[in-house]
Design a protein around this motif. Structure first.
Motif, PDB file in Angstrom:
ATOM      1  N   PRO A 223      19.597 -11.004 -14.737  1.00 58.82           N
ATOM      2  CA  PRO A 223      20.892 -11.407 -14.192  1.00 58.82           C
ATOM      3  C   PRO A 223      21.432 -12.655 -14.879  1.00 58.82           C
ATOM      4  CG  PRO A 223      19.373 -10.839 -12.422  1.00 58.82           C
ATOM      5  CD  PRO A 223      18.574 -10.846 -13.684  1.00 58.82           C
ATOM      6  N   ASP A 224      22.706 -12.600 -15.208  1.00 59.74           N
ATOM      7  CA  ASP A 224      23.421 -13.723 -15.821  1.00 59.74           C
ATOM      8  C   ASP A 224      22.864 -14.121 -17.180  1.00 59.74           C
ATOM      9  OD1 ASP A 224      25.291 -14.072 -13.710  1.00 59.74           O
ATOM     10  OD2 ASP A 224      23.742 -15.061 -12.526  1.00 59.74           O
ATOM     11  N   LEU A 289      40.073  -6.876 -13.501  1.00 58.27           N
ATOM     12  CA  LEU A 289      38.752  -6.960 -12.888  1.00 58.27           C
ATOM     13  C   LEU A 289      38.368  -8.421 -12.660  1.00 58.27           C
ATOM     14  CD1 LEU A 289      36.806  -4.266 -14.969  1.00 58.27           C
ATOM     15  CD2 LEU A 289      38.133  -3.975 -12.877  1.00 58.27           C
ATOM     16  N   VAL A 290      37.873  -8.697 -11.473  1.00 56.62           N
ATOM     17  CA  VAL A 290      37.407 -10.041 -11.131  1.00 56.62           C
ATOM     18  C   VAL A 290      35.895  -9.965 -10.965  1.00 56.62           C
ATOM     19  CG1 VAL A 290      37.524 -11.939  -9.488  1.00 56.62           C
ATOM     20  CG2 VAL A 290      39.579 -10.595 -10.000  1.00 56.62           C
ATOM     21  N   PRO A 291      35.119 -10.666 -11.818  1.00 60.92           N
ATOM     22  CA  PRO A 291      33.651 -10.546 -11.759  1.00 60.92           C
ATOM     23  C   PRO A 291      33.070 -11.087 -10.460  1.00 60.92           C
ATOM     24  CG  PRO A 291      34.382 -11.570 -13.822  1.00 60.92           C
ATOM     25  CD  PRO A 291      35.566 -11.546 -12.905  1.00 60.92           C
ATOM     26  N   THR A 292      32.040 -10.422  -9.995  1.00 57.87           N
ATOM     27  CA  THR A 292      31.246 -10.879  -8.868  1.00 57.87           C
ATOM     28  C   THR A 292      29.866 -10.259  -9.040  1.00 57.87           C
ATOM     29  OG1 THR A 292      31.149 -11.037  -6.450  1.00 57.87           O
ATOM     30  CG2 THR A 292      31.993  -8.980  -7.362  1.00 57.87           C
ATOM     31  N   ARG A 293      29.030 -10.326  -8.015  1.00 59.47           N
ATOM     32  CA  ARG A 293      27.707  -9.700  -8.094  1.00 59.47           C
ATOM     33  C   ARG A 293      27.384  -9.042  -6.756  1.00 59.47           C
ATOM     34  NH1 ARG A 293      24.984 -10.679 -12.590  1.00 59.47           N
ATOM     35  NH2 ARG A 293      23.148  -9.703 -11.656  1.00 59.47           N
ATOM     36  N   ALA A 294      26.739  -7.872  -6.834  1.00 58.11           N
ATOM     37  CA  ALA A 294      26.337  -7.133  -5.641  1.00 58.11           C
ATOM     38  C   ALA A 294      24.973  -6.510  -5.885  1.00 58.11           C
ATOM     39  CB  ALA A 294      27.352  -6.033  -5.314  1.00 58.11           C
ATOM     40  N   ASN A 295      24.079  -6.635  -4.901  1.00 52.50           N
ATOM     41  CA  ASN A 295      22.764  -5.986  -4.977  1.00 52.50           C
ATOM     42  C   ASN A 295      21.991  -6.359  -6.233  1.00 52.50           C
ATOM     43  OD1 ASN A 295      24.751  -4.083  -3.405  1.00 52.50           O
ATOM     44  ND2 ASN A 295      22.694  -3.647  -2.618  1.00 52.50           N
ATOM     45  N   GLY A 296      22.143  -7.615  -6.665  1.00 46.52           N
ATOM     46  CA  GLY A 296      21.443  -8.067  -7.855  1.00 46.52           C
ATOM     47  C   GLY A 296      22.015  -7.529  -9.142  1.00 46.52           C
ATOM     48  N   GLN A 297      23.212  -6.961  -9.097  1.00 47.42           N
ATOM     49  CA  GLN A 297      23.810  -6.310 -10.258  1.00 47.42           C
ATOM     50  C   GLN A 297      25.223  -6.850 -10.513  1.00 47.42           C
ATOM     51  OE1 GLN A 297      22.163  -2.507  -8.061  1.00 47.42           O
ATOM     52  NE2 GLN A 297      23.191  -1.841  -9.927  1.00 47.42           N
ATOM     53  N   PRO A 298      25.688  -6.788 -11.757  1.00 45.54           N
ATOM     54  CA  PRO A 298      27.064  -7.211 -12.035  1.00 45.54           C
ATOM     55  C   PRO A 298      28.057  -6.287 -11.350  1.00 45.54           C
ATOM     56  CG  PRO A 298      26.075  -6.197 -13.985  1.00 45.54           C
ATOM     57  CD  PRO A 298      24.979  -6.363 -12.979  1.00 45.54           C
ATOM     58  N   ALA A 299      29.127  -6.866 -10.850  1.00 48.13           N
ATOM     59  CA  ALA A 299      30.120  -6.090 -10.118  1.00 48.13           C
ATOM     60  C   ALA A 299      31.501  -6.678 -10.363  1.00 48.13           C
ATOM     61  CB  ALA A 299      29.794  -6.069  -8.628  1.00 48.13           C
ATOM     62  N   PHE A 300      32.521  -5.938  -9.932  1.00 47.12           N
ATOM     63  CA  PHE A 300      33.908  -6.381 -10.099  1.00 47.12           C
ATOM     64  C   PHE A 300      34.713  -6.034  -8.860  1.00 47.12           C
ATOM     65  CE2 PHE A 300      32.359  -5.002 -14.261  1.00 47.12           C
ATOM     66  CZ  PHE A 300      32.619  -6.111 -15.059  1.00 47.12           C
ATOM     67  N   ALA A 314      44.470  -4.775  -4.361  1.00 47.28           N
ATOM     68  CA  ALA A 314      43.034  -4.492  -4.347  1.00 47.28           C
ATOM     69  C   ALA A 314      42.787  -2.994  -4.410  1.00 47.28           C
ATOM     70  CB  ALA A 314      42.404  -5.077  -3.092  1.00 47.28           C
ATOM     71  N   HIS A 315      41.780  -2.619  -5.186  1.00 43.47           N
ATOM     72  CA  HIS A 315      41.440  -1.208  -5.349  1.00 43.47           C
ATOM     73  C   HIS A 315      39.924  -1.025  -5.332  1.00 43.47           C
ATOM     74  CE1 HIS A 315      43.386   2.631  -6.000  1.00 43.47           C
ATOM     75  NE2 HIS A 315      42.485   2.965  -6.900  1.00 43.47           N
ATOM     76  N   GLY A 316      39.263  -1.705  -4.388  1.00 46.48           N
ATOM     77  CA  GLY A 316      37.842  -1.499  -4.180  1.00 46.48           C
ATOM     78  C   GLY A 316      36.940  -2.348  -5.054  1.00 46.48           C
ATOM     79  N   LEU A 317      35.677  -1.975  -5.070  1.00 46.59           N
ATOM     80  CA  LEU A 317      34.634  -2.720  -5.766  1.00 46.59           C
ATOM     81  C   LEU A 317      33.870  -1.763  -6.675  1.00 46.59           C
ATOM     82  CD1 LEU A 317      33.476  -5.766  -5.295  1.00 46.59           C
ATOM     83  CD2 LEU A 317      31.536  -4.563  -4.301  1.00 46.59           C
ATOM     84  N   LEU A 318      33.510  -2.247  -7.852  1.00 47.12           N
ATOM     85  CA  LEU A 318      32.767  -1.443  -8.825  1.00 47.12           C
ATOM     86  C   LEU A 318      31.499  -2.195  -9.213  1.00 47.12           C
ATOM     87  CD1 LEU A 318      32.699   1.037 -10.770  1.00 47.12           C
ATOM     88  CD2 LEU A 318      33.946  -0.376 -12.419  1.00 47.12           C
ATOM     89  N   MET A 341      33.775 -10.086   1.871  1.00 46.37           N
ATOM     90  CA  MET A 341      32.362 -10.481   1.841  1.00 46.37           C
ATOM     91  C   MET A 341      31.998 -11.122   0.506  1.00 46.37           C
ATOM     92  SD  MET A 341      30.250  -7.402   3.720  1.00 46.37           S
ATOM     93  CE  MET A 341      30.550  -6.221   2.401  1.00 46.37           C
ATOM     94  N   PHE A 342      32.757 -10.796  -0.525  1.00 45.13           N
ATOM     95  CA  PHE A 342      32.509 -11.322  -1.869  1.00 45.13           C
ATOM     96  C   PHE A 342      33.465 -12.458  -2.226  1.00 45.13           C
ATOM     97  CE2 PHE A 342      30.749  -7.134  -1.675  1.00 45.13           C
ATOM     98  CZ  PHE A 342      29.594  -7.199  -2.424  1.00 45.13           C
ATOM     99  N   GLY A 343      34.206 -12.928  -1.238  1.00 49.49           N
ATOM    100  CA  GLY A 343      35.157 -14.003  -1.482  1.00 49.49           C
ATOM    101  C   GLY A 343      36.361 -13.565  -2.291  1.00 49.49           C
ATOM    102  N   LEU A 344      36.707 -12.285  -2.231  1.00 50.94           N
ATOM    103  CA  LEU A 344      37.805 -11.739  -3.017  1.00 50.94           C
ATOM    104  C   LEU A 344      38.980 -11.409  -2.109  1.00 50.94           C
ATOM    105  CD1 LEU A 344      35.734  -9.356  -5.333  1.00 50.94           C
ATOM    106  CD2 LEU A 344      36.728 -11.566  -5.943  1.00 50.94           C
TER     107      LEU A 344
END
Length: 351
Positions: A223-224, A289-300, A314-318, A341-344
Motif C-alpha cells: 500500500p502507498d 476520480l478522487v483517490p481514497t482507499r478501501a479494504n486495504g486497496q486503492p480506490a476512487f 457523484a457516481h459511486g466508488l471504484l 464514510m470516505f470523506g467524499l
C-alpha cells in the motif's frame, strides 16, 4: 492498541472490571474500548455491510453491558465479547437483515448491459470499508492458528468469497482462520462440538479455495508504495480520458469486474473492455476520480461530468485489486451513500 491473541490470559483489568460489574458506565466504556474497532471489523466480515456491522456492534456492547455482572472470567474478556458479537451476527443473518436482492433489483442500468461472463444465482451483500478505520487494527495480533494476515482478511476478494458461505461456516472460518481462536474456543462460542466446528471449517475452506484466486495472494504491491502509486495514476489518467484500450492493457488475463450486490460479473480483458465501452465510458461520458482507499486497496470516488452544468455529480466508488504491475479486479459500488464514510462529497465543482 495491541490485541491479545485468542487463548491468552484473562485481559480484564481488575480496577475496571470490578466497578463495571457494579454498574459504573465509565469503567465499562474504558474496559471494552480497546476491542471496539476489531469487533466492528469482525461483524463486517460476517455481514459484509459497514452499517450492519456498526448496528450489531452496538447490540453487542449493549448485551455486554447488561451481562457484565455475570462475566465469570472463564475465558478472556476479548473471547467473551467475540462470543456475543458472533452470535448477534448469526441471529441477524437468520433474520434476513438488509436484503441484497432488493438493492440489486432497485438498480436500473441506463443502457442494456452486455452478457456477463457469470451470473450468480443470488446477489451477494458487500460494502466497502474505509482504510482510515483499518488503521486502528494495525497492531492486532491474531492467534497462532490464523491462516490469513490482516491485509488479506479485509480484501474485497476474500470478503466476497466469504459471502458465498452459509453464515455459520462463515463465522467458523473467521474465528479459526482469521482470528486464530482454537477449535475448543469456537465450539464454546457457538454452543456446539469441536467436531462440528472442524467439519464446518473443512467445508468453508473448500468453498473459499474455489472462490479465491489459486495463486499470487501476496503479489500486489505494498500500500502507498511507488509501484502502487504509479499503477493508480496510470489507471486514473486512462479512465478520466475514456481510454478503454489503455485500461484493458492494464488488466490481468483473468481479471474480474464486479458490481456488488448485482449478480453480473465480467471476466477477462475482452469482456471488461466491452462493458466499459458500452456502459461506463460510452459516448462522451467522462469521469473525475478522487483517490481514497478501501479494504486495504486503492480506490476512487467517481464523479461524472455534466456538460449542462459546471457541477460534477457523484457516481459511486471504484476499488482496484492489484497483482504485480497489473489490475486483477475492478469492484464497482454504485451507491453514493458510501461516499461520506470516505470523506467524499456528493458533488464537486467542475474542473
Amino acid at each position: 492498541m495491541r490485541g491479545i491473541p485468542p487463548g491468552g490470559a484473562a485481559d480484564a483489568p481488575a480496577d475496571l472490571l470490578g466497578p463495571a460489574r457494579a454498574g459504573d458506565g465509565e469503567a465499562f466504556r474504558r474496559l471494552i474500548e480497546p476491542y471496539r474497532r476489531e469487533l466492528q471489523v469482525h461483524c463486517y466480515r460476517i455481514l459484509g455491510s459497514v452499517q450492519d456491522a456498526e448496528d450489531l456492534l452496538q447490540e453487542t456492547l449493549l448485551a455486554a453491558w447488561r451481562g457484565i455482572g455475570g462475566y465469570e472470567e472463564r475465558a478472556s474478556l476479548r473471547t467473551w465479547l467475540y462470543r456475543i458479537a458472533t452470535n448477534r451476527c448469526l441471529n441477524a443473518s437468520r433474520a434476513g437483515g438488509r436484503r441484497p436482492q432488493e438493492v440489486a433489483a432497485a438498480y436500473r442500468a441506463e443502457v442494456p448491459m452486455p452478457e456477463p461472463s457469470r451470473r450468480r444465482e443470488e446477489p451477494s451483500w458487500l460494502e466497502p470499508y474505509p482504510d482510515v478505520l483499518l488503521g486502528e487494527l494495525a497492531d492486532q495480533v491474531p492467534g497462532p492458528e490464523a491462516r490469513y494476515e490482516l491485509r488479506e482478511s479485509v480484501s474485497l476478494a476474500f470478503l466476497a468469497a466469504l459471502q458465498q458461505l452459509p453464515p455459520r461456516q462463515r463465522a467458523v472460518l473467521v474465528l479459526r482462520d482469521v482470528l486464530g481462536f482454537r477449535a475448543a474456543e469456537v465450539a464454546a462460542m457457538l454452543d456446539t462440538t469441536e467436531n462440528a466446528v472442524t467439519m464446518a471449517l473443512k467445508r468453508a475452506r473448500a468453498t473459499l479455495a474455489s472462490e479465491l484466486p489459486g495463486s499470487g495472494r501476496e503479489s500486489g504491491p505494498l500500500p502507498d508504495s511507488p509501484q502502487e502509486r504509479r499503477i493508480v495514476e496510470e489507471f486514473s489518467r486512462a479512465l478520466e480520458a475514456g481510454d478503454v484500450d489503455a485500461i484493458v492493457a492494464m488488466l490481468t488475463d483473468d481479471a474480474w469486474l464486479t458490481m456488488p450486490p448485482m449478480p453480473l460479473e465480467y471476466q477477462g480483458p475482452a469482456a471488461i473492455g466491452q462493458f466499459l465501452a458500452t456502459v461506463a465510458v460510452r459516448g462522451c461520458r467522462r469521469y473525475v476520480l478522487v483517490p481514497t482507499r478501501a479494504n486495504g486497496q486503492p480506490a476512487f470516488g467517481c464523479y461524472l461530468r455534466d456538460p449542462r452544468t459546471p457541477v460534477l455529480h457523484a457516481h459511486g466508488l471504484l476499488v482496484l485489486t492489484l497483482a504485480g504491475e497489473r489490475i486483477r479486479a475492478l469492484t464497482r459500488f454504485h451507491d453514493n451513500s458510501y461516499l461520506p464514510m470516505f470523506g467524499l462529497p456528493r458533488s464537486l465543482p467542475g474542473r
